[in-house]
Design an enzyme around this catalytic site. Structure first.
Site, PDB file in Angstrom:
ATOM      1  N   GLY A   1     -76.928  -4.564  54.893  1.00  0.00           N
ATOM      2  CA  GLY A   1     -75.910  -4.734  53.849  1.00  0.00           C
ATOM      3  C   GLY A   1     -74.511  -4.505  54.379  1.00  0.00           C
TER       4      GLY A   1
ATOM      5  CG  LEU B   1     -71.310  -9.326  55.666  1.00  0.00           C
ATOM      6  CD1 LEU B   1     -72.056 -10.641  55.545  1.00  0.00           C
ATOM      7  CD2 LEU B   1     -69.903  -9.568  56.171  1.00  0.00           C
ATOM      8  N   GLY B   2     -71.160  -5.562  52.576  1.00  0.00           N
ATOM      9  CA  GLY B   2     -70.803  -4.981  51.285  1.00  0.00           C
ATOM     10  C   GLY B   2     -69.564  -4.100  51.393  1.00  0.00           C
ATOM     11  CD  GLN B   3     -66.349  -0.556  47.419  1.00  0.00           C
ATOM     12  OE1 GLN B   3     -67.367  -0.233  46.784  1.00  0.00           O
ATOM     13  NE2 GLN B   3     -65.147  -0.126  47.082  1.00  0.00           N
TER      14      GLN B   3
ATOM     15  CG  ASP C   1     -74.879  -8.740  54.165  1.00  0.00           C
ATOM     16  OD1 ASP C   1     -74.365  -7.660  53.821  1.00  0.00           O
ATOM     17  OD2 ASP C   1     -75.206  -9.625  53.351  1.00  0.00           O
ATOM     18  CB  ILE C   2     -79.058 -11.391  52.676  1.00  0.00           C
ATOM     19  CG1 ILE C   2     -80.102 -12.485  52.457  1.00  0.00           C
ATOM     20  CG2 ILE C   2     -78.046 -11.324  51.547  1.00  0.00           C
ATOM     21  CD1 ILE C   2     -81.126 -12.153  51.392  1.00  0.00           C
TER      22      ILE C   2
ATOM     23  CG  ASP D   1     -84.709 -11.143  52.686  1.00  0.00           C
ATOM     24  OD1 ASP D   1     -84.585 -10.055  52.083  1.00  0.00           O
ATOM     25  OD2 ASP D   1     -85.347 -12.110  52.223  1.00  0.00           O
TER      26      ASP D   1
ATOM     27  CE1 TYR E   1     -76.723   1.081  42.493  1.00  0.00           C
ATOM     28  CE2 TYR E   1     -75.799   2.828  41.147  1.00  0.00           C
ATOM     29  CZ  TYR E   1     -75.868   2.158  42.336  1.00  0.00           C
ATOM     30  OH  TYR E   1     -75.092   2.562  43.390  1.00  0.00           O
TER      31      TYR E   1
ATOM     32  CE  LYS F   1     -78.316   3.234  45.031  1.00  0.00           C
ATOM     33  NZ  LYS F   1     -78.394   3.018  46.481  1.00  0.00           N
TER      34      LYS F   1
HETATM   35  N1  SER Z   1     -70.034   2.393  42.297  1.00  0.00           N
HETATM   36  C1  SER Z   1     -71.391   2.320  41.871  1.00  0.00           C
HETATM   37  C2  SER Z   1     -71.537   1.485  40.663  1.00  0.00           C
HETATM   38  O1  SER Z   1     -70.641   1.503  39.851  1.00  0.00           O
HETATM   39  C3  SER Z   1     -71.909   3.690  41.588  1.00  0.00           C
HETATM   40  O2  SER Z   1     -72.757   4.076  42.568  1.00  0.00           O
HETATM   41  O3  SER Z   1     -72.532   0.853  40.497  1.00  0.00           O
END
Ligand code: SER
Length: 317
Positions: free
Chosen positions: A8, A10-12, A34-35, A53, A142, A146
């Site tokens: 991942g 390329l994510g934030q 990254d995918i 992937d 989510y 987690k």
């Molecule tokens: N920044 C995340 C979200 O808002 C929280 O882990 O999903």
């Protein structure tokens, strides 16, 4: 950490972390994956990059063998708002990907980091000074992934001796890459819009407090935790970390110190507002401070000055 595979990337978080790890550990010792594969990202152009992937375990394994990886930093996941729109996909990616990455770590004896989140808490969790160990009954998919991830990482450590480590990140604010569909994204959007149009309409309501942190502190926290001697760690997988507890009006004030005309209005998105209200206002970070020296540098004011300066350059480029 000597040879690090980042999923991942390329994510934030991945975008900022990849740059930092390449600098500290050497470009040839960081394998970003990254995918997706956009041509213009520095993650792809400035070092080793592989398409991956994470729902396919053998693909993770191939990269670990090819580069003789000793550490996996597993970031590939869907964020809270997207996960609420696609709960089955969120389970498949967040849990399936994590399970695959942990299995590879177990097989090859690798060190392992994956982030949990303030999203792992729920409406029954104490809202203020949220303890390190407390009631966790999240009401979002989510959050379900987690908290399950935290437990799975604990299990891999206890059962198989995998050196798993992790933090519960708050909302992360950065200028390198945009967050991909989270509840705390307003805290990033607000800076872009302040510079672009001088006004922002917040989808999170006034007076809604959440924990936040600037990306340089988040990246530093990952490195610090991964380099901490194992015997110092009691809570391995889900350290509360945060630098500030803030609501939209706090950002408004901090931005107005630089851009006095900046105007904030509200158009609340009920899905993300409900998620925000199910999360804590302010978590307690004592365990991270005492066990591995967590100590963020950026206050809201310092972060705002830096964000506006860096984004201004980015926007006018
Ligand atoms: N920044 C995340 C979200 O808002 C929280 O882990 O999903």
């Amino acid at each position: 950490m000597k040879k690090i595979l980042i999923t991942g990337a390329l994510g934030q978080i991945g975008t900022a972390l990849t740059a930092r790890l390449r600098e500290t550990y050497g470009t040839d010792n960081v394998i970003a994956s990254d995918i997706q594969k956009p041509e213009h990202s520095s993650v792809v152009t400035d070092g080793i990059f592989e398409n991956l992937d994470v729902t396919n375990q053998s693909l993770i394994e191939e990269l670990v063998q090819k580069y003789e990886v000793d550490t996996i930093i597993h970031l590939a996941a869907l964020l809270s708002a997207v996960a609420e729109a696609k709960p089955q996909l969120a389970w498949e990616l967040n849990m399936g990907g994590l399970n695959n990455a942990l299995e590879v770590a177990r097989t090859y004896g690798l060190k392992f980091f994956t982030p949990s989140s303030i999203g792992a808490f729920g409406p029954e969790t104490p809202k203020d000074k949220t303890p390190q160990v407390t009631l966790q009954r999240p009401t979002t998919m989510y959050g379900v992934t987690k908290v399950s991830g935290e437990l799975l990482c604990d299990y891999y450590y206890q059962k198989f001796g995998v050196d798993t480590r992790g933090v519960r990140f708050p909302g992360l604010i950065s200028y390198e890459a945009l967050p991909g569909g989270g509840t705390t994204d307003y805290a990033v959007d607000i800076y872009y819009e302040a510079l672009k149009s001088g006004a922002y309409t917040s989808f999170i309501d006034k007076g809604t407090y959440m924990d936040m942190m600037y990306m340089p502190d988040a990246v530093e926290a990952i490195v610090q935790l991964m380099e901490a001697p194992a015997e110092q760690l009691v809570h391995r997988n889900a350290f509360n970390v945060s630098a500030m507890s803030v609501c939209p009006e706090d950002f408004e004030k901090a931005i107005q110190a630089h851009l006095p005309e900046f105007n904030l209005s509200f158009e609340v998105d009920s899905v993300r507002q409900t998620i925000a209200e199910s999360w804590p206002n302010a978590i307690d970070t004592t365990a991270a401070q005492t066990e591995w020296g967590f100590s963020p540098n950026y206050t809201l004011e310092k972060m705002t000055a830096d964000m506006l300066e860096k984004l201004n350059v980015k926007i006018t480029e």
